[in-house]
Design an enzyme around this catalytic site. Structure first.
Site, PDB file in Angstrom:
ATOM      1  N   LYS A 118     -19.375  48.012  -3.430  1.00 51.55           N
ATOM      2  CA  LYS A 118     -20.035  48.832  -2.408  1.00 51.55           C
ATOM      3  C   LYS A 118     -19.108  49.861  -1.771  1.00 51.55           C
ATOM      4  O   LYS A 118     -19.567  50.847  -1.209  1.00 51.55           O
ATOM      5  CB  LYS A 118     -20.651  47.939  -1.311  1.00 51.55           C
ATOM      6  N   LYS A 199     -27.038  45.359 -12.172  1.00 55.96           N
ATOM      7  CA  LYS A 199     -28.178  44.606 -11.617  1.00 55.96           C
ATOM      8  C   LYS A 199     -29.163  45.575 -10.943  1.00 55.96           C
ATOM      9  O   LYS A 199     -28.767  46.638 -10.451  1.00 55.96           O
ATOM     10  CB  LYS A 199     -27.704  43.537 -10.627  1.00 55.96           C
ATOM     11  N   LYS A 202     -31.707  47.610  -4.591  1.00 56.58           N
ATOM     12  CA  LYS A 202     -32.463  48.491  -3.706  1.00 56.58           C
ATOM     13  C   LYS A 202     -31.622  49.678  -3.265  1.00 56.58           C
ATOM     14  O   LYS A 202     -32.137  50.665  -2.784  1.00 56.58           O
ATOM     15  CB  LYS A 202     -33.066  47.755  -2.507  1.00 56.58           C
TER      16      LYS A 202
HETATM   17  P1  TYM Z   1     -29.759  41.123  -0.756  1.00 55.60           P
HETATM   18  O1  TYM Z   1     -30.546  41.614   0.410  1.00 55.60           O
HETATM   19  O2  TYM Z   1     -28.951  42.104  -1.519  1.00 55.60           O
HETATM   20  O3  TYM Z   1     -30.704  40.403  -1.777  1.00 55.60           O
HETATM   21  C1  TYM Z   1     -31.611  39.381  -1.369  1.00 55.60           C
HETATM   22  C2  TYM Z   1     -31.683  38.301  -2.440  1.00 55.60           C
HETATM   23  O4  TYM Z   1     -32.099  38.876  -3.682  1.00 55.60           O
HETATM   24  C3  TYM Z   1     -31.178  38.530  -4.716  1.00 55.60           C
HETATM   25  N1  TYM Z   1     -31.094  39.627  -5.673  1.00 55.60           N
HETATM   26  C4  TYM Z   1     -31.374  39.526  -6.981  1.00 55.60           C
HETATM   27  N2  TYM Z   1     -31.745  38.486  -7.730  1.00 55.60           N
HETATM   28  C5  TYM Z   1     -31.952  38.723  -9.049  1.00 55.60           C
HETATM   29  N3  TYM Z   1     -31.786  39.934  -9.646  1.00 55.60           N
HETATM   30  C6  TYM Z   1     -31.390  40.997  -8.922  1.00 55.60           C
HETATM   31  N4  TYM Z   1     -31.238  42.181  -9.484  1.00 55.60           N
HETATM   32  C7  TYM Z   1     -31.176  40.826  -7.526  1.00 55.60           C
HETATM   33  N5  TYM Z   1     -30.799  41.659  -6.521  1.00 55.60           N
HETATM   34  C8  TYM Z   1     -30.744  40.911  -5.401  1.00 55.60           C
HETATM   35  C9  TYM Z   1     -29.858  38.302  -3.983  1.00 55.60           C
HETATM   36  O5  TYM Z   1     -28.974  37.518  -4.727  1.00 55.60           O
HETATM   37  C10 TYM Z   1     -30.319  37.633  -2.719  1.00 55.60           C
HETATM   38  O6  TYM Z   1     -30.520  36.257  -2.927  1.00 55.60           O
HETATM   39  N6  TYM Z   1     -25.726  38.946   1.312  1.00 55.60           N
HETATM   40  C11 TYM Z   1     -27.135  38.782   0.994  1.00 55.60           C
HETATM   41  C12 TYM Z   1     -27.999  38.518   2.205  1.00 55.60           C
HETATM   42  C13 TYM Z   1     -27.558  37.371   3.048  1.00 55.60           C
HETATM   43  C14 TYM Z   1     -27.721  35.995   2.740  1.00 55.60           C
HETATM   44  C15 TYM Z   1     -27.218  35.283   3.861  1.00 55.60           C
HETATM   45  C16 TYM Z   1     -28.237  35.298   1.625  1.00 55.60           C
HETATM   46  C17 TYM Z   1     -26.988  37.453   4.287  1.00 55.60           C
HETATM   47  N7  TYM Z   1     -26.787  36.205   4.770  1.00 55.60           N
HETATM   48  C18 TYM Z   1     -27.198  33.880   3.897  1.00 55.60           C
HETATM   49  C19 TYM Z   1     -28.225  33.898   1.672  1.00 55.60           C
HETATM   50  C20 TYM Z   1     -27.721  33.223   2.767  1.00 55.60           C
HETATM   51  C21 TYM Z   1     -27.647  40.059   0.331  1.00 55.60           C
HETATM   52  O7  TYM Z   1     -27.072  41.116   0.487  1.00 55.60           O
HETATM   53  O8  TYM Z   1     -28.831  39.915  -0.320  1.00 55.60           O
END
Ligand code: TYM
Length: 336
Positions: A118, A199, A202
């Protein structure tokens, strides 16, 4: 005792098919576990404090928080079984996030691949983007979480969370439950439509790289018809040789509930044209009821009430853990 589940999604853009298939869809299934008959107590969070680690437009952010909350409900999250809340409504997250920054090391945060990705090529990087994993650890540890369902890209953050929890426990006494990560065998890493080595995300500047959950049927059809494929014409699952088609096969199987092998068999000897057309229709059909429910929920005002109740419940649980943490560290003890 009920097993505690915790996960979160950032309201930093429109939710993609990757977020849905890798995470959100699992959250709904994890509300009850008929197989083990075990009681589950899930907490699902809209992690707005994580979203501001890159600049956000305030008006857009507040709209996206409500959109994401409405989507959680639209995909089937039941607020009587799950606690749904917004991270910034529970101040204990920021407080424990700071404390865990004082437990973690620069070295271990520097190794986080998500930070490297990032921040790459950026001139000004916010401090919060670097310390982000300590806040994520706080999210999870505040709720004495047993299981964290996430996509593959979050595994390294989960490892760090476990390390921080173990370090804290051994330095200050047993305080945190050590959480387990849970990822899907298939769907934990949905790839970009324009480049199967990245991957689906968004935040990718190219909107053609992803299907968004709120895309119109025509947008979905267009994006899937333009998705890159591999050089031959065979619809076959082979991650090493045919990563683009393998990704589409996984999306197909997960949206229809079939196995990849069944889908593969049906398209044997047929080219990519039919396959992509039918995949697009399967995605459209899967998302249509979700989108209809989303519009209902978003317009109803129901979502604000759900978030308020969720925040109250979350505050209660988080406050207990935070009080224990502070006491163990000698903070606030002078008052007694
Ligand atoms: P975020 O907002 O990027 O994504 C949310 C969830 O979606 C999953 N994900 C995917 N799974 C499969 N294929 C993909 N291309 C893909 N893109 C995203 C992510 O793995 C995630 O599960 N840091 C985290 C948010 C967070 C969090 C937490 C998660 C903050 N605190 C505590 C779990 C527990 C994040 O940026 O997810």
């Amino acid at each position: 005792m009920a097993r505690r589940i915790f996960s979160g999604i950032q309201p930093s853009g429109q939710i993609t098919l990757g977020n849905y298939l890798g995470a959100l869809k699992q959250f709904v299934q994890l509300q009850s576990d008929p197989q083990s008959g075990q009681d589950l107590d899930p907490f699902y969070c809209i992690v707005d404090l994580h979203a501001i680690t890159v600049p956000q437009d305030p008006k857009q952010l507040s709209g996206r928080i409500l959109d994401l909350a409405s989507l959680y409900l639209a995909v089937g999250l039941d607020p009587t079984r799950s606690t749904l809340f917004v991270q910034s409504d529970v101040s204990a997250h920021s407080e424990l996030g700071w404390i865990l920054q004082c437990v973690g090391y620069m070295g271990e945060l520097s190794r986080m691949t998500q930070f490297k990705e990032k921040s790459e090529g950026k001139e000004s990087i916010l401090t919060g983007l670097f310390t982000y994993p300590a806040l994520m650890a706080a999210d999870i540890l505040l709720y004495q979480t047993d299981i964290v369902p996430v996509g593959d890209d979050q595994k390294q953050h989960l490892e760090l969370t476990r390390d921080l929890a173990e370090r804290f426990n051994s330095r200050f006494g047993e305080t945190f439950t050590i959480p387990e990560v849970m990822t899907l065998e298939q769907g934990a890493r949905i790839m970009s439509l324009d480049d199967p080595s990245k991957k689906m995300s968004k935040s990718n500047p190219n909107p053609q790289s992803r299907v968004e959950l709120l895309d119109t049927p025509d947008e979905i059809r267009k994006k899937i018809s333009r998705a890159v494929t591999d050089s031959d014409r065979e619809v076959r699952y082979d991650l090493a040789m045919k990563p683009a088609v393998s990704n589409l096969l996984v999306i197909y199987a997960l949206t229809t509930g079939e196995s990849v092998a069944d889908v593969e068999a049906r398209y044997e000897g047929k080219g990519y044209g039919d396959f992509k057309k039918e995949l697009a229709e399967a995605v459209v059909a899967h998302l249509e009821p979700i989108q209809a429910r989303f519009r209902e929920v978003r317009a109803s005002g129901e979502v604000q009430r759900v978030l308020q109740e969720g925040a109250q419940r979350a505050q209660g649980v988080a406050a207990q853990t935070l009080a224990q943490v502070k006491e163990r560290m000698g903070l606030g003890v002078y008052r007694r």
